[in-house]
Design a protein around this motif. Structure first.
Motif, PDB file in Angstrom:
ATOM      1  N   GLY A  35       6.099   4.570   5.552  1.00 53.71           N
ATOM      2  CA  GLY A  35       5.238   5.713   5.799  1.00 53.71           C
ATOM      3  C   GLY A  35       5.929   7.058   5.776  1.00 53.71           C
ATOM      4  O   GLY A  35       5.289   8.088   6.005  1.00 53.71           O
ATOM      5  N   ASP A  36       7.234   7.099   5.491  1.00 56.50           N
ATOM      6  CA  ASP A  36       7.980   8.352   5.429  1.00 56.50           C
ATOM      7  C   ASP A  36       7.439   9.278   4.343  1.00 56.50           C
ATOM      8  O   ASP A  36       6.938   8.826   3.312  1.00 56.50           O
ATOM      9  CB  ASP A  36       9.456   8.062   5.123  1.00 56.50           C
ATOM     10  N   ARG A  37       7.590  10.591   4.573  1.00 56.44           N
ATOM     11  CA  ARG A  37       7.282  11.607   3.574  1.00 56.44           C
ATOM     12  C   ARG A  37       8.532  12.465   3.410  1.00 56.44           C
ATOM     13  O   ARG A  37       8.866  13.248   4.294  1.00 56.44           O
ATOM     14  CB  ARG A  37       6.100  12.482   4.010  1.00 56.44           C
ATOM     15  N   VAL A  38       9.218  12.292   2.290  1.00 58.01           N
ATOM     16  CA  VAL A  38      10.522  12.921   2.080  1.00 58.01           C
ATOM     17  C   VAL A  38      10.521  13.678   0.763  1.00 58.01           C
ATOM     18  O   VAL A  38       9.962  13.200  -0.236  1.00 58.01           O
ATOM     19  CB  VAL A  38      11.644  11.852   2.064  1.00 58.01           C
ATOM     20  N   ARG A 163      -0.198  -1.911  -7.780  1.00 59.41           N
ATOM     21  CA  ARG A 163       0.405  -3.105  -7.176  1.00 59.41           C
ATOM     22  C   ARG A 163       0.714  -2.902  -5.695  1.00 59.41           C
ATOM     23  O   ARG A 163       1.451  -3.691  -5.096  1.00 59.41           O
ATOM     24  CB  ARG A 163       1.676  -3.514  -7.931  1.00 59.41           C
ATOM     25  N   ARG A 164       0.153  -1.846  -5.117  1.00 53.70           N
ATOM     26  CA  ARG A 164       0.314  -1.561  -3.689  1.00 53.70           C
ATOM     27  C   ARG A 164       1.787  -1.536  -3.275  1.00 53.70           C
ATOM     28  O   ARG A 164       2.222  -2.305  -2.420  1.00 53.70           O
ATOM     29  CB  ARG A 164      -0.473  -2.567  -2.848  1.00 53.70           C
ATOM     30  N   PRO A 165       2.582  -0.637  -3.878  1.00 53.22           N
ATOM     31  CA  PRO A 165       4.019  -0.592  -3.590  1.00 53.22           C
ATOM     32  C   PRO A 165       4.310  -0.106  -2.184  1.00 53.22           C
ATOM     33  O   PRO A 165       3.514   0.610  -1.582  1.00 53.22           O
ATOM     34  CB  PRO A 165       4.547   0.395  -4.636  1.00 53.22           C
ATOM     35  N   ALA A 193      -0.988   7.441  -0.371  1.00 59.51           N
ATOM     36  CA  ALA A 193       0.228   6.882   0.222  1.00 59.51           C
ATOM     37  C   ALA A 193       0.046   6.660   1.718  1.00 59.51           C
ATOM     38  O   ALA A 193       0.457   5.627   2.270  1.00 59.51           O
ATOM     39  CB  ALA A 193       1.409   7.811  -0.037  1.00 59.51           C
ATOM     40  N   ARG A 194      -0.596   7.626   2.377  1.00 55.49           N
ATOM     41  CA  ARG A 194      -0.824   7.508   3.820  1.00 55.49           C
ATOM     42  C   ARG A 194      -1.735   6.318   4.134  1.00 55.49           C
ATOM     43  O   ARG A 194      -1.486   5.557   5.066  1.00 55.49           O
ATOM     44  CB  ARG A 194      -1.439   8.801   4.353  1.00 55.49           C
ATOM     45  N   GLU A 195      -2.782   6.150   3.338  1.00 59.00           N
ATOM     46  CA  GLU A 195      -3.716   5.049   3.574  1.00 59.00           C
ATOM     47  C   GLU A 195      -3.059   3.683   3.372  1.00 59.00           C
ATOM     48  O   GLU A 195      -3.401   2.725   4.053  1.00 59.00           O
ATOM     49  CB  GLU A 195      -4.918   5.183   2.649  1.00 59.00           C
ATOM     50  N   SER A 196      -2.118   3.612   2.434  1.00 61.98           N
ATOM     51  CA  SER A 196      -1.472   2.327   2.145  1.00 61.98           C
ATOM     52  C   SER A 196      -0.228   2.093   2.990  1.00 61.98           C
ATOM     53  O   SER A 196       0.337   0.998   2.980  1.00 61.98           O
ATOM     54  CB  SER A 196      -1.097   2.257   0.657  1.00 61.98           C
ATOM     55  N   GLY A 197       0.223   3.131   3.710  1.00 61.81           N
ATOM     56  CA  GLY A 197       1.414   3.001   4.534  1.00 61.81           C
ATOM     57  C   GLY A 197       2.709   3.037   3.750  1.00 61.81           C
ATOM     58  O   GLY A 197       3.768   2.660   4.260  1.00 61.81           O
ATOM     59  N   ALA A 198       2.649   3.497   2.491  1.00 62.55           N
ATOM     60  CA  ALA A 198       3.840   3.538   1.647  1.00 62.55           C
ATOM     61  C   ALA A 198       4.693   4.759   1.971  1.00 62.55           C
ATOM     62  O   ALA A 198       4.185   5.802   2.379  1.00 62.55           O
ATOM     63  CB  ALA A 198       3.445   3.569   0.172  1.00 62.55           C
ATOM     64  N   ALA A 199       5.999   4.623   1.778  1.00 59.92           N
ATOM     65  CA  ALA A 199       6.890   5.779   1.858  1.00 59.92           C
ATOM     66  C   ALA A 199       6.768   6.562   0.557  1.00 59.92           C
ATOM     67  O   ALA A 199       6.647   5.982  -0.521  1.00 59.92           O
ATOM     68  CB  ALA A 199       8.330   5.328   2.064  1.00 59.92           C
ATOM     69  N   LEU A 200       6.802   7.892   0.657  1.00 62.40           N
ATOM     70  CA  LEU A 200       6.679   8.761  -0.508  1.00 62.40           C
ATOM     71  C   LEU A 200       7.890   9.674  -0.577  1.00 62.40           C
ATOM     72  O   LEU A 200       8.155  10.439   0.344  1.00 62.40           O
ATOM     73  CB  LEU A 200       5.399   9.599  -0.415  1.00 62.40           C
ATOM     74  N   VAL A 201       8.635   9.565  -1.687  1.00 67.31           N
ATOM     75  CA  VAL A 201       9.787  10.430  -1.928  1.00 67.31           C
ATOM     76  C   VAL A 201       9.480  11.291  -3.143  1.00 67.31           C
ATOM     77  O   VAL A 201       9.193  10.763  -4.224  1.00 67.31           O
ATOM     78  CB  VAL A 201      11.070   9.623  -2.177  1.00 67.31           C
ATOM     79  N   THR A 202       9.534  12.605  -2.966  1.00 68.57           N
ATOM     80  CA  THR A 202       9.226  13.536  -4.046  1.00 68.57           C
ATOM     81  C   THR A 202      10.476  14.301  -4.449  1.00 68.57           C
ATOM     82  O   THR A 202      11.104  14.963  -3.616  1.00 68.57           O
ATOM     83  CB  THR A 202       8.139  14.536  -3.607  1.00 68.57           C
TER      84      THR A 202
END
Length: 240
Positions: A35-38, A163-165, A193-202
């Motif tokens: 769930g990180d946002r970086v 694929r719900r990464p 990303a927030r809804e799926s709980g994925a970490a997002l690196v931009t």
């Protein structure tokens, strides 16, 4: 939340044709939680693409420890890394990288051809669900050349998420878009990303994109450092 990706003292060095060594990354330390946002900013040539390749399991460190969900990446075979990458990592690129001869639906379905079980057999339904999620259900049968830049980027996002990464890597995701469309794309990317709980690196040169993240880093001459400033001061530091 658990640790998704851990880098400790990671370096990346390549040997040039004259036998000398080019040190691209120098002792990178980074922990990514679910769930990180970086965001990562820095000048061209500072190592951002190399770092992205390591985070996305496209490459391995020259030294140091890189773990994905606790598993040491350097000990993995290339086949295992590819399998883990296909299942757990989604890529969104500045130039979209869509297949020009395939429709929007077919582009989103592409990662599911490498899936197994339910995801493979229900690939069309899953792809249509993602197209609907990004607001392009009615454009499913259209080729990329007939879509706007913003629409193409939304297709790329749907493809990255189908694929719900657990990890989404966005490399200059707004670089080819106007400001308004870029903001809409980032809103969508962060929301999904927030809804799926994925970490997002931009990875970005755009300070307006960088300041949206919860944690911000600068990569300069192969060294990663946190950017802790706020507001206008932060924007100045990011762009320096």
């Amino acid at each position: 939340m658990g640790t998704l990706l851990s880098l400790r003292g990671v370096t990346r060095t390549v040997t040039l044709v004259d036998g000398s060594e080019l040190h691209i990354l120098r002792g990178i330390d980074l922990e990514l939680e679910e769930g990180d946002r970086v965001s990562v900013v820095g000048r061209s040539g500072g190592g951002k693409s190399t770092l992205l390749n390591l985070l996305g399991l496209l490459d391995t460190p020259s030294s140091g420890d890189l773990e994905f969900q606790g598993a040491p990446v350097r000990r993995m075979s290339e086949k295992r890394r590819a399998r883990l990458r296909g299942k757990s990592v989604g890529f969104v690129f500045q130039q979209f990288n869509l297949l020009p001869e395939r429709t929007a639906l077919e582009n989103v379905m592409t990662p599911l051809y490498y899936a197994a079980g339910r995801d493979f057999w229900q690939r069309e339904r899953l792809a249509r669900e993602l197209l609907d999620r990004v607001g392009l259900a009615e454009r499913a049968d259209i080729l990329p050349s007939r879509l706007s830049g913003g629409e193409q980027q939304r297709i790329a996002i749907a493809r990255a998420l189908v694929r719900r990464p657990r990890l989404i890597l966005a490399d200059e995701p707004t670089g080819a878009l106007d400001v308004e469309t870029g903001q809409a794309v980032m809103d969508l990317l962060e929301e999904v990303a927030r809804e799926s709980g994925a970490a997002l690196v931009t990875i970005t040169h755009d300070r307006a994109v960088a300041v949206r993240s919860e944690r911000r880093f600068r990569l300069d001459t192969g060294r990663l450092s946190a950017v802790e400033l706020e507001g206008a001061e932060q924007e100045e530091a990011v762009s320096a």
